[in-house]
Design a protein around this motif. Structure first.
Motif, PDB file in Angstrom:
ATOM      1  N   ILE A  32       0.851  -1.393  -0.044  1.00 13.62           N
ATOM      2  CA  ILE A  32       0.185   0.148   0.065  1.00 13.62           C
ATOM      3  C   ILE A  32       0.895   1.210   0.213  1.00 13.62           C
ATOM      4  CG2 ILE A  32      -1.550   1.297   1.411  1.00 13.62           C
ATOM      5  CD1 ILE A  32      -2.768  -1.431   2.183  1.00 13.62           C
ATOM      6  N   VAL A  33       1.848   1.146   1.010  1.00 12.77           N
ATOM      7  CA  VAL A  33       2.836   2.348   1.064  1.00 12.77           C
ATOM      8  C   VAL A  33       3.433   2.576  -0.486  1.00 12.77           C
ATOM      9  CG1 VAL A  33       4.930   3.457   1.991  1.00 12.77           C
ATOM     10  CG2 VAL A  33       2.989   2.241   3.430  1.00 12.77           C
ATOM     11  N   ILE A  34       4.026   1.565  -0.884  1.00 12.84           N
ATOM     12  CA  ILE A  34       4.814   1.822  -2.326  1.00 12.84           C
ATOM     13  C   ILE A  34       3.781   2.323  -3.289  1.00 12.84           C
ATOM     14  CG2 ILE A  34       6.096   0.394  -3.913  1.00 12.84           C
ATOM     15  CD1 ILE A  34       7.190  -1.279  -1.507  1.00 12.84           C
ATOM     16  N   GLN A  35       2.770   1.585  -3.538  1.00 13.55           N
ATOM     17  CA  GLN A  35       1.872   1.948  -4.280  1.00 13.55           C
ATOM     18  C   GLN A  35       1.307   3.595  -4.442  1.00 13.55           C
ATOM     19  OE1 GLN A  35       0.886   0.457  -7.262  1.00 13.55           O
ATOM     20  NE2 GLN A  35       2.446  -1.073  -6.350  1.00 13.55           N
ATOM     21  N   LEU A  36       1.114   4.110  -3.027  1.00  9.78           N
ATOM     22  CA  LEU A  36       0.799   5.494  -2.897  1.00  9.78           C
ATOM     23  C   LEU A  36       2.052   6.126  -3.246  1.00  9.78           C
ATOM     24  CD1 LEU A  36      -1.071   5.526   0.720  1.00  9.78           C
ATOM     25  CD2 LEU A  36      -1.831   6.255  -1.671  1.00  9.78           C
ATOM     26  N   ALA A  37       3.255   5.860  -2.955  1.00  7.21           N
ATOM     27  CA  ALA A  37       4.266   6.743  -3.233  1.00  7.21           C
ATOM     28  C   ALA A  37       4.677   6.758  -4.770  1.00  7.21           C
ATOM     29  CB  ALA A  37       5.542   6.268  -2.385  1.00  7.21           C
ATOM     30  N   ARG A  38       4.597   5.536  -5.570  1.00  6.61           N
ATOM     31  CA  ARG A  38       4.687   5.394  -6.979  1.00  6.61           C
ATOM     32  C   ARG A  38       3.992   6.206  -7.654  1.00  6.61           C
ATOM     33  NH1 ARG A  38       3.957  -0.153  -9.687  1.00  6.61           N
ATOM     34  NH2 ARG A  38       5.410   0.910 -11.125  1.00  6.61           N
ATOM     35  N   TYR A  39       2.695   6.887  -7.172  1.00  7.28           N
ATOM     36  CA  TYR A  39       1.778   7.891  -7.887  1.00  7.28           C
ATOM     37  C   TYR A  39       1.949   9.320  -7.479  1.00  7.28           C
ATOM     38  CZ  TYR A  39       0.037   3.651 -10.457  1.00  7.28           C
ATOM     39  OH  TYR A  39       0.031   2.666 -11.311  1.00  7.28           O
ATOM     40  N   THR A  40       2.454   9.483  -6.356  1.00  8.76           N
ATOM     41  CA  THR A  40       2.318  10.798  -5.757  1.00  8.76           C
ATOM     42  C   THR A  40       3.486  11.621  -6.465  1.00  8.76           C
ATOM     43  OG1 THR A  40       2.435  12.188  -3.825  1.00  8.76           O
ATOM     44  CG2 THR A  40       3.668  10.484  -3.655  1.00  8.76           C
ATOM     45  N   PRO A  41       3.141  12.703  -7.056  1.00  7.59           N
ATOM     46  CA  PRO A  41       3.977  13.807  -7.523  1.00  7.59           C
ATOM     47  C   PRO A  41       5.017  14.476  -6.588  1.00  7.59           C
ATOM     48  CG  PRO A  41       2.041  14.580  -7.928  1.00  7.59           C
ATOM     49  CD  PRO A  41       1.833  13.521  -7.094  1.00  7.59           C
ATOM     50  N   PHE A  42       4.714  14.381  -4.991  1.00  7.26           N
ATOM     51  CA  PHE A  42       5.392  15.230  -4.242  1.00  7.26           C
ATOM     52  C   PHE A  42       6.486  14.536  -3.481  1.00  7.26           C
ATOM     53  CE2 PHE A  42       0.588  16.032  -3.866  1.00  7.26           C
ATOM     54  CZ  PHE A  42       0.709  17.162  -4.613  1.00  7.26           C
ATOM     55  N   LEU A  43       7.591  14.940  -3.671  1.00  7.71           N
ATOM     56  CA  LEU A  43       8.830  14.195  -3.729  1.00  7.71           C
ATOM     57  C   LEU A  43       9.112  14.209  -2.103  1.00  7.71           C
ATOM     58  CD1 LEU A  43      11.449  15.304  -6.228  1.00  7.71           C
ATOM     59  CD2 LEU A  43       9.922  13.347  -6.154  1.00  7.71           C
ATOM     60  N   PRO A  44       8.865  15.230  -1.097  1.00  6.12           N
ATOM     61  CA  PRO A  44       8.983  15.094   0.072  1.00  6.12           C
ATOM     62  C   PRO A  44       8.335  14.199   0.733  1.00  6.12           C
ATOM     63  CG  PRO A  44       8.996  17.497  -0.554  1.00  6.12           C
ATOM     64  CD  PRO A  44       8.794  16.592  -1.551  1.00  6.12           C
ATOM     65  N   MET A  45       6.970  14.114   0.225  1.00  2.00           N
ATOM     66  CA  MET A  45       5.991  13.109   0.931  1.00  2.00           C
ATOM     67  C   MET A  45       6.310  11.761   0.505  1.00  2.00           C
ATOM     68  SD  MET A  45       2.154  12.337  -0.161  1.00  2.00           S
ATOM     69  CE  MET A  45       1.062  12.893   1.163  1.00  2.00           C
ATOM     70  N   LYS A  46       6.761  11.191  -0.578  1.00  2.00           N
ATOM     71  CA  LYS A  46       7.447  10.138  -1.029  1.00  2.00           C
ATOM     72  C   LYS A  46       8.766   9.698   0.034  1.00  2.00           C
ATOM     73  CE  LYS A  46       6.979   9.920  -5.921  1.00  2.00           C
ATOM     74  NZ  LYS A  46       7.197   9.229  -6.844  1.00  2.00           N
ATOM     75  N   ASN A  47       9.596  10.664   0.326  1.00  2.00           N
ATOM     76  CA  ASN A  47      10.481  10.118   1.043  1.00  2.00           C
ATOM     77  C   ASN A  47      10.187  10.119   2.531  1.00  2.00           C
ATOM     78  OD1 ASN A  47      12.170  10.507  -1.060  1.00  2.00           O
ATOM     79  ND2 ASN A  47      13.258  12.528  -0.435  1.00  2.00           N
ATOM     80  N   TRP A  48       9.084  10.588   2.865  1.00  4.87           N
ATOM     81  CA  TRP A  48       8.640  10.658   4.281  1.00  4.87           C
ATOM     82  C   TRP A  48       7.993   9.296   4.307  1.00  4.87           C
ATOM     83  CZ3 TRP A  48       3.354  10.150   5.799  1.00  4.87           C
ATOM     84  CH2 TRP A  48       3.149  10.111   7.123  1.00  4.87           C
ATOM     85  N   LEU A  49       7.378   8.936   3.387  1.00 10.20           N
ATOM     86  CA  LEU A  49       6.511   7.476   3.509  1.00 10.20           C
ATOM     87  C   LEU A  49       7.638   6.616   3.636  1.00 10.20           C
ATOM     88  CD1 LEU A  49       3.776   8.164   0.652  1.00 10.20           C
ATOM     89  CD2 LEU A  49       3.476   7.445   3.248  1.00 10.20           C
TER      90      LEU A  49
END
Length: 177
Positions: A32-49
């Motif tokens: 779930i976390v990886i799929q959310l991060a794959r599609y988000t364009p917000f780089l700081p949010m990806k790194n936080w996840l």
């Protein structure tokens, strides 16, 4: 040689033993976390996840492009230095399930590294600081710091000395044109 730990299995292939090697609910959460991060364009949010839920080490200003696929089973075995770019649709694996064994290995990606789109990084790999990995490369062995590599199978195209020389030539050319 890649740095992996090998675990033998009996009877069925190692993927058949998946939930003996990693808890089911960990895989669900990671997916779930990886799929959310794959599609988000917000780089700081990806790194936080990645840091918060996957326990990855991710350096400051590191950028994971859209569709990067991290190891779902063992993402905590992946570390990435600061100011690194991981290109579109890159896959980073920390495990491999084979017929008679499975293997686990840390993946260490240095700082100031550029990884091109559609690259696959296998378990047990270290990519040195300042390295450049061409798009579409299968990274099956360590990448020396400052080098430029590419292809399938991966080959060193330029080592650090050649890259430094070419950079100086480019600067000289730009200043004198």
């Amino acid at each position: 040689m890649r740095k992996t730990e090998r675990y033998k299995v009996k009877e069925a292939n190692s993927l058949w033993h998946i939930y003996k090697t990693v808890p089911f609910w960990k895989v669900v959460r990671n997916f779930i976390v990886i799929q959310l991060a794959r599609y988000t364009p917000f780089l700081p949010m990806k790194n936080w996840l990645y840091r918060t839920f996957l326990r990855m080490k991710v350096g400051e200003h590191t950028a994971f492009a859209l569709m990067v696929m991290l190891d779902i089973m063992f993402p905590e075995k992946i570390s990435v230095g600061r100011n690194t770019v991981i290109g579109y649709n890159t896959t980073i694996l920390a495990h491999e399930y084979l017929i008679k064994e499975y293997r686990l290995g840390e993946v260490n990606i240095g700082s100031e590294v550029m990884i091109g789109a559609n690259t696959t990084i296998l378990p047990g790999i270290t990519i040195g600081d300042g390295a450049i990995v061409s798009a579409g490369t299968l990274v099956h062995k360590d990448v020396p710091p400052g080098s430029f590599v590419g292809g399938n199978p991966m080959q060193v195209i330029y080592d650090k000395e050649e890259m430094d020389r070419r950079t100086k030539e480019d600067v000289f050319f730009m200043e004198n044109s």
